[in-house]
Design a protein around this motif. Structure first.
Motif, PDB file in Angstrom:
ATOM      1  N   CYS A 114       0.854  -1.199   0.000  1.00 11.33           N
ATOM      2  CA  CYS A 114       0.000   0.000   0.000  1.00 11.33           C
ATOM      3  C   CYS A 114       0.889   1.249   0.000  1.00 11.33           C
ATOM      4  O   CYS A 114       1.671   1.459   0.914  1.00 11.33           O
ATOM      5  CB  CYS A 114      -0.901  -0.002   1.218  1.00 11.33           C
ATOM      6  N   PRO A 115       0.775   2.086  -1.031  1.00 17.77           N
ATOM      7  CA  PRO A 115       1.681   3.236  -1.123  1.00 17.77           C
ATOM      8  C   PRO A 115       1.434   4.268  -0.028  1.00 17.77           C
ATOM      9  O   PRO A 115       2.312   5.065   0.259  1.00 17.77           O
ATOM     10  CB  PRO A 115       1.354   3.836  -2.498  1.00 17.77           C
ATOM     11  N   SER A 116       0.238   4.271   0.564  1.00 16.59           N
ATOM     12  CA  SER A 116      -0.078   5.358   1.502  1.00 16.59           C
ATOM     13  C   SER A 116      -0.011   4.910   2.954  1.00 16.59           C
ATOM     14  O   SER A 116      -0.335   5.702   3.832  1.00 16.59           O
ATOM     15  CB  SER A 116      -1.480   5.882   1.209  1.00 16.59           C
ATOM     16  N   ASP A 117       0.384   3.660   3.184  1.00 21.77           N
ATOM     17  CA  ASP A 117       0.467   3.194   4.569  1.00 21.77           C
ATOM     18  C   ASP A 117      -0.896   3.187   5.253  1.00 21.77           C
ATOM     19  O   ASP A 117      -0.979   3.347   6.473  1.00 21.77           O
ATOM     20  CB  ASP A 117       1.377   4.161   5.349  1.00 21.77           C
ATOM     21  N   ALA A 118      -1.935   3.028   4.451  1.00 20.53           N
ATOM     22  CA  ALA A 118      -3.287   3.112   5.028  1.00 20.53           C
ATOM     23  C   ALA A 118      -3.717   1.807   5.690  1.00 20.53           C
ATOM     24  O   ALA A 118      -4.630   1.791   6.503  1.00 20.53           O
ATOM     25  CB  ALA A 118      -4.284   3.478   3.928  1.00 20.53           C
ATOM     26  N   ILE A 119      -3.040   0.712   5.330  1.00 16.57           N
ATOM     27  CA  ILE A 119      -3.465  -0.596   5.839  1.00 16.57           C
ATOM     28  C   ILE A 119      -2.630  -0.948   7.057  1.00 16.57           C
ATOM     29  O   ILE A 119      -1.399  -0.874   7.020  1.00 16.57           O
ATOM     30  CB  ILE A 119      -3.311  -1.673   4.741  1.00 16.57           C
TER      31      ILE A 119
ATOM     32  N   PHE B  88      -3.983   8.864  -1.445  1.00 17.93           N
ATOM     33  CA  PHE B  88      -3.208   8.221  -2.509  1.00 17.93           C
ATOM     34  C   PHE B  88      -4.000   8.152  -3.820  1.00 17.93           C
ATOM     35  O   PHE B  88      -3.427   8.294  -4.900  1.00 17.93           O
ATOM     36  CB  PHE B  88      -2.706   6.832  -2.115  1.00 17.93           C
ATOM     37  N   TRP B  89      -5.317   7.910  -3.709  1.00 16.66           N
ATOM     38  CA  TRP B  89      -6.123   7.900  -4.939  1.00 16.66           C
ATOM     39  C   TRP B  89      -5.870   9.164  -5.744  1.00 16.66           C
ATOM     40  O   TRP B  89      -5.836   9.146  -6.970  1.00 16.66           O
ATOM     41  CB  TRP B  89      -7.617   7.861  -4.621  1.00 16.66           C
ATOM     42  N   ASN B  90      -5.739  10.276  -5.018  1.00 14.72           N
ATOM     43  CA  ASN B  90      -5.542  11.549  -5.700  1.00 14.72           C
ATOM     44  C   ASN B  90      -4.073  11.804  -6.029  1.00 14.72           C
ATOM     45  O   ASN B  90      -3.725  12.879  -6.490  1.00 14.72           O
ATOM     46  CB  ASN B  90      -6.097  12.683  -4.827  1.00 14.72           C
TER      47      ASN B  90
ATOM     48  N   GLY C 291      -9.446   5.895  -8.286  1.00 17.95           N
ATOM     49  CA  GLY C 291      -8.920   5.154  -7.142  1.00 17.95           C
ATOM     50  C   GLY C 291      -7.636   4.408  -7.387  1.00 17.95           C
ATOM     51  O   GLY C 291      -6.937   4.643  -8.358  1.00 17.95           O
ATOM     52  N   CYS C 292      -7.346   3.480  -6.478  1.00 17.75           N
ATOM     53  CA  CYS C 292      -6.047   2.818  -6.478  1.00 17.75           C
ATOM     54  C   CYS C 292      -6.194   1.306  -6.698  1.00 17.75           C
ATOM     55  O   CYS C 292      -5.692   0.763  -7.644  1.00 17.75           O
ATOM     56  CB  CYS C 292      -5.379   3.129  -5.138  1.00 17.75           C
ATOM     57  N   ARG C 293      -6.870   0.625  -5.777  1.00 18.50           N
ATOM     58  CA  ARG C 293      -7.177  -0.802  -5.887  1.00 18.50           C
ATOM     59  C   ARG C 293      -5.934  -1.704  -5.901  1.00 18.50           C
ATOM     60  O   ARG C 293      -6.006  -2.856  -6.330  1.00 18.50           O
ATOM     61  CB  ARG C 293      -8.023  -1.096  -7.153  1.00 18.50           C
ATOM     62  N   LEU C 294      -4.790  -1.181  -5.461  1.00 21.00           N
ATOM     63  CA  LEU C 294      -3.593  -2.032  -5.435  1.00 21.00           C
ATOM     64  C   LEU C 294      -3.749  -3.174  -4.440  1.00 21.00           C
ATOM     65  O   LEU C 294      -3.271  -4.286  -4.673  1.00 21.00           O
ATOM     66  CB  LEU C 294      -2.374  -1.194  -5.058  1.00 21.00           C
ATOM     67  N   CYS C 295      -4.423  -2.875  -3.307  1.00 24.60           N
ATOM     68  CA  CYS C 295      -4.607  -3.948  -2.321  1.00 24.60           C
ATOM     69  C   CYS C 295      -5.417  -5.092  -2.933  1.00 24.60           C
ATOM     70  O   CYS C 295      -5.214  -6.259  -2.609  1.00 24.60           O
ATOM     71  CB  CYS C 295      -5.253  -3.423  -1.042  1.00 24.60           C
ATOM     72  N   VAL C 296      -6.331  -4.735  -3.830  1.00 27.54           N
ATOM     73  CA  VAL C 296      -7.124  -5.768  -4.515  1.00 27.54           C
ATOM     74  C   VAL C 296      -6.200  -6.602  -5.415  1.00 27.54           C
ATOM     75  O   VAL C 296      -6.229  -7.831  -5.402  1.00 27.54           O
ATOM     76  CB  VAL C 296      -8.241  -5.113  -5.362  1.00 27.54           C
TER      77      VAL C 296
END
Ligand code: SF4
Ligand code: SF4
Lengths: 483, 98
Positions: A366-371, A395-397, A404-409
């Motif tokens: 996760c690029p934003s450290d949100a998880i 990060f989406w922005n 959005g991002c959806r990298l975690c997906v």
């Protein structure tokens, strides 16, 4: 004569031995080609190949549990969507925040939220003051590179049912048609049979997975700010006719999804799931019962993931999204609340809690450290992982991708195409009580399916390289088609 | 190319496997190497491992995961090779040298 027979026998043996050796080589080569074809096979793009419901293949009965895996551990509280749902809060922030007036210029409930959560205020300000100006700059420089994926995303979102604007007492109930048909509810014979019928209809209407739950009122927003017939300053009374919740949904297109955050879109599955939900609601209303669709991106009066858990669609995961056995995290759901008498499904437990406990691949990518890397925590009375939605949206922005991002997906080991390798891995982990296979597979996953450094996913102005997890599919490569 | 994911492919693969087994049987007989049932079981298991390795590499390439194909090929390929050498030595036990 004897010599002749021996010679004949000898040559037959030799021939069979040589054939055996040749067969071994040909059989091995055949297996390689089988594998290659199986890896490319469009039928492994589950949820995009047909509408007959054949994709809901996981034997949920075997993994059914009486209580959902996100356990109730304390007094519960309903969500105040005006501040706790990031999209609604960001919307209010952007409309109301002025540096000169600060918090004082904002609505009282938002002031109160920011006073309790000052780090969210900082993130919201950072988004407005730092991220957006840089995004605008980079859009001018690089957005053309994504012309095809932008067009694909917008095309998928181009058709949408109208927004609901009336309160549930009005909008959810059937109205007399112009042909003057009855609006009286038909008498169904048996809720179990009705559930089977509704599931079949939902599959026929295009839903990849379908589940049914009794609606837990804890999941309904306490306050909302998007209308849909509710006032933002009045708490929502859970309507009596919201007795059951039907889950429908579809996956995002697989190849663009792996090329997140820049080439994927949520619009494809959002649009399909929205249309399915409205169609299922229409079907129910025509039989005289109330039905209200709650659809992506933001047209909900309730929280969706816990309803999926209750309906046995999957289990809640580390990034707070629901992991389904068939599609991993690649599932975009919609809900229909209804008073149609239905037989609910049971929640399932197929090892996701244990897997997420030690896997953490999504957190690492996760690029934003949100998880969170930590354990599950109590959130409004329930035990689950908590994602930092403000960091996530920031990060989406910070990318040029669509919505959005959806990298975690994309990086989750459960989000894999339905070929024999990934089906076998799912089976092994779901059935292994020791956890050894989970650890081994996680280790392999990290080494076998690496992605770029998380920082590289950012736009160049924010120190990144516009990277994507995987290469885009050929049909989204702008440079191959456009001068 | 859909042939390789069709039922016909598995039918052909079955015929090739039978031929391979017959070929091995004659080869072992000619070399005077006894093949009791447990050797056949070990051989069968090894064939599964080798087949898995080849199919894993192919599938990973097909689904656009070259790193998985490379690392899987090395890991499972080495395992197959080492176990294959060990198996061969085991198969040779009890060889009638006369
Ligand atoms: S990547 Fe790992 S930790 Fe994250 S949701 Fe998937 S299984 Fe759970
Ligand atoms: S969507 Fe992206 S930023 Fe948000 S939690 Fe997932 S990986 Fe992180």
């Amino acid at each position: 004569m004897t010599n002749k027979t021996e010679k004949k026998g000898f040559s037959r043996r030799q021939f069979l031995k040589a054939s055996g050796a040749a067969s071994a080589v040909a059989g091995g080569a055949g297996l390689g080609l089988f594998g290659y074809e199986a890896g490319k096979d469009p039928r492994t793009y589950r949820g995009w190949e047909n509408w007959e419901g054949v994709n809901q293949v996981f034997n949920r009965k075997k993994y059914a549990v009486d209580q959902p895996t996100c356990q109730k551990v304390g007094p519960t509280r309903r969500v105040d969507a005006r501040t706790e749902v990031i999209f609604y809060r960001r919307g209010s922030f952007m409309r109301q925040w002025r540096e000169e007036t600060g918090l004082e210029g904002m609505e009282p409930h938002i002031q109160e939220y920011y006073r309790k959560n000052p780090e969210d205020l900082e993130l919201d300000i950072y988004s407005q003051e730092v991220i957006f100006p840089k995004l605008m700059e980079d859009r001018k420089k690089y957005q053309d590179q994504f012309r095809l994926s932008d067009a694909w995303s917008n095309a998928m979102g181009a058709v949408s049912p109208p927004r609901i604007t009336e309160p549930p007492e009005v909008s959810d109930f059937p109205r007399r048609s112009r042909r003057g048909g009855s609006t009286e509810p038909v008498k169904f014979k048996d809720p179990k049979k009705t559930s089977k019928l509704i599931k079949k209809i939902a599959h026929e209407l295009g839903s990849t997975l379908v589940g049914i739950a009794k609606l837990n009122p804890d999941w309904v927003y306490k306050y909302t700010s998007i209308g849909r017939g509710f006032q933002s300053d009045e708490p929502i009374e859970v309507p009596k006719h919201w007795q059951n919740a039907i889950v429908v949904g579809t996956p995002m297109s697989w190849d663009p999804m792996y090329a997140n955050p820049n080439y994927g879109t949520s619009n494809d599955a959002y649009s399909r799931s929205r249309i399915i939900a409205f169609r299922v609601a229409s079907f129910i209303k025509q039989l005289g019962y109330a039905a209200r669709p709650h659809t992506p991106g933001t047209d909900y009066d309730l929280m969706v993931p816990p309803i999926l858990v209750d309906a046995g669609i999957g289990e809640q995961s580390r990034p707070s999204i629901v992991v389904t056995p068939e599609l991993g995290l690649n599932f975009r759901p919609a809900i229909i609340t209804t008073n149609l008498p239905l037989h609910p499904d049971k929640p399932i437990s197929f090892g996701v809690q244990d897997f997420c406990d030690h896997c953490k691949i999504c957190a690492e990518n996760c690029p934003s450290d949100a998880i969170s890397y930590g354990d599950r925590v109590e959130v409004r009375g329930y035990l689950r992982w908590q994602v930092n939605t403000a960091k996530c949206l920031n990060f989406w922005n910070s990318t040029l991708g669509s919505m959005g991002c959806r990298l975690c997906v994309a990086v989750c080991p459960y989000t894999r195409k339905s070929n024999w390798i990934h089906k076998a891995a799912l089976k092994v982990t779901a059935d292994d009580p020791t956890g050894i296979s989970e650890k081994a597979l996680t280790m392999m996953q990290k080494r076998f399916y690496p992605g770029p450094e998380p920082q590289k996913y950012y736009i160049p102005s924010l120190g990144g390289e516009n990277a994507s997890y995987r290469e885009p599919p050929w049909w989204l490569r702008t440079e191959d088609f456009i001068e | 190319m859909q042939f390789f994911i069709s039922g016909w492919f598995w039918f052909l693969e079955g015929i090739l496997t039978c031929l391979m087994v017959v070929g091995l049987k004659f080869y072992m007989e000619d070399k005077g190497i006894p093949m009791p049932f447990w050797k056949w079981i070990l051989f069968g298991l090894w064939i599964l491992l080798a087949g898995f390795t080849i199919a894993f590499v192919g599938t990973s390439l097909g689904e656009g995961e070259p790193t998985a194909a490379k690392l899987g090929g090395i890991l499972f390929g080495l395992t197959s090779t080492i176990s294959g050498i060990a198996l061969w030595r085991i198969l040779l036990t009890g060889r009638n040298k006369t």
